[in-house]
Design an enzyme around this catalytic site. Structure first.
Site, PDB file in Angstrom:
ATOM      1  CE  LYS A   4      50.888  49.338  46.326  1.00  0.00           C
ATOM      2  NZ  LYS A   4      51.875  49.454  45.218  1.00  0.00           N
TER       3      LYS A   4
ATOM      4  CB  ALA B  16      38.345  42.706  45.794  1.00  0.00           C
TER       5      ALA B  16
ATOM      6  CB  ALA C  85      40.263  25.635  46.084  1.00  0.00           C
TER       7      ALA C  85
ATOM      8  CB  SER D 216      38.062  36.057  42.043  1.00  0.00           C
ATOM      9  OG  SER D 216      38.898  35.749  43.142  1.00  0.00           O
TER      10      SER D 216
ATOM     11  CG  ASP E 129      43.923  25.421  47.503  1.00  0.00           C
ATOM     12  OD1 ASP E 129      44.239  24.365  48.082  1.00  0.00           O
ATOM     13  OD2 ASP E 129      43.854  25.530  46.266  1.00  0.00           O
TER      14      ASP E 129
ATOM     15  CG  ASP F  81      39.930  49.391  42.219  1.00  0.00           C
ATOM     16  OD1 ASP F  81      39.675  50.610  42.144  1.00  0.00           O
ATOM     17  OD2 ASP F  81      39.138  48.511  41.844  1.00  0.00           O
ATOM     18  N   GLY F  82      44.483  49.211  43.327  1.00  0.00           N
ATOM     19  CA  GLY F  82      45.639  48.916  44.172  1.00  0.00           C
ATOM     20  C   GLY F  82      46.252  50.177  44.745  1.00  0.00           C
TER      21      GLY F  82
END
EC number: 2.7.1.23
Length: 290
Positions: free
Chosen positions: A77, A187, A210, A191, A175, A72-73
């Site tokens: 790109k 993505a 967070a 998470s 954060d 996926d990276g």
């Protein structure tokens, strides 16, 4: 057909998949243009003798279709290089998850046949645009997945004053903060507890990282609304990550995020259904008791 090929330059053990792709395209008489960096990796590092009618750098190319071979990276790109060209992108997965690049190496031959038979569908995926006066971020201000604002080099939280269409939403003590497209909802945003959004939704997800509050939750807004962010940090700077590529910003930098005026076209096989992908790739609804 004319194809532009992108690939990663570190998966040496999976070079046979790249070789197979080139052979399949050559078999069909395709015109093949290859990203110069990827071509150098194949020829010099892997010693593969692959056909290339032309080489290109950056976004200096044109094609009927782009093929991304990697994870996926690599797909992200490729999407960044395609930009507003409107060229559809086919993702072949040689990485781990493969949510965007969802064609397996075993499906390559059948998929290329389907491409030549025009037996595929194209999904329009929305893109985010970042507006600010930081010259480094102006070089590549577009994200297919997400724009993340994160703390830098400090254990202290940052304060992110957030406004929607000029109206104050809240000030996040956290954060960081992730602004994600529906594509990016599975993505980084996922998470940290963000919602899963189906790809065609005209929405944007805002998810804190967070947060120091029990009363702050992710929120989903219309994608034609504009988000304005002002950040305060004890270190007087913070990170902005655009699809994983990060730059340091001064806390005086105001960020404005909105939907870009173009979309990315993603090639999908007819039987590749989003909900099936959720179950197989994300183990959605899996129950070990059954």
């Amino acid at each position: 057909m004319k194809f532009a090929i992108f690939g990663n330059t570190y998966q040496a053990k999976k070079s046979s998949h790249a070789a197979t792709l080139f052979k399949l395209l050559e078999k069909h008489g395709a015109e093949i243009c290859v990203c110069r960096e990827f071509h150098r990796f194949l020829k010099s590092d892997l010693k593969l003798n692959v056909k290339a009618d032309d080489l290109f750098d950056e976004n200096n190319f044109d094609a009927d279709m782009v093929i991304s071979i990697g994870g996926d990276g690599t797909f992200l790109k490729a999407a960044r290089r395609v930009g507003n060209k409107g060229i559809p992108i086919l993702g072949i997965n040689t990485g781990r998850l493969g949510f965007l690049a969802d064609v397996s190496p075993e499906e390559m031959e059948e998929t290329i046949e389907e491409v030549y038979q025009n037996h595929y569908t194209v999904e329009e995926r929305s893109v985010l645009q970042l507006l600010c006066d930081d010259k480094h971020l102006q070089n590549s201000p577009y994200a297919l997945n997400e724009i993340a604002i994160l703390k830098r080099d400090s254990s202290s939280m940052i304060s992110i004053r957030t406004a929607i269409n000029g109206a104050h939403l809240t000030t996040y003590q956290a954060d960081g903060l992730i602004i994600a497209t529906p594509t990016g909802s599975t993505a980084y945003s996922l998470s940290v507890g963000g919602p899963i959004i189906v790809p065609h939704s005209k929405t944007i997800a805002i998810t804190p990282v967070a947060p120091h509050s029990l009363n702050v939750r992710p929120i989903v807004i219309c994608d034609d609304w504009e988000i304005t962010l002002d950040v305060e940090s004890r270190s007087h700077n913070f990170l902005v990550a655009i699809d994983g590529s990060s730059e340091t910003c001064k806390e005086t930098t105001r960020l404005t995020i909105r939907r870009a005026d173009y979309s990315i076209k993603v090639v999908k096989r007819f039987y590749h259904i989003f909900f099936d992908t959720l179950r197989t790739k994300m183990m959605w609804g899996a129950d070990s008791r059954v």
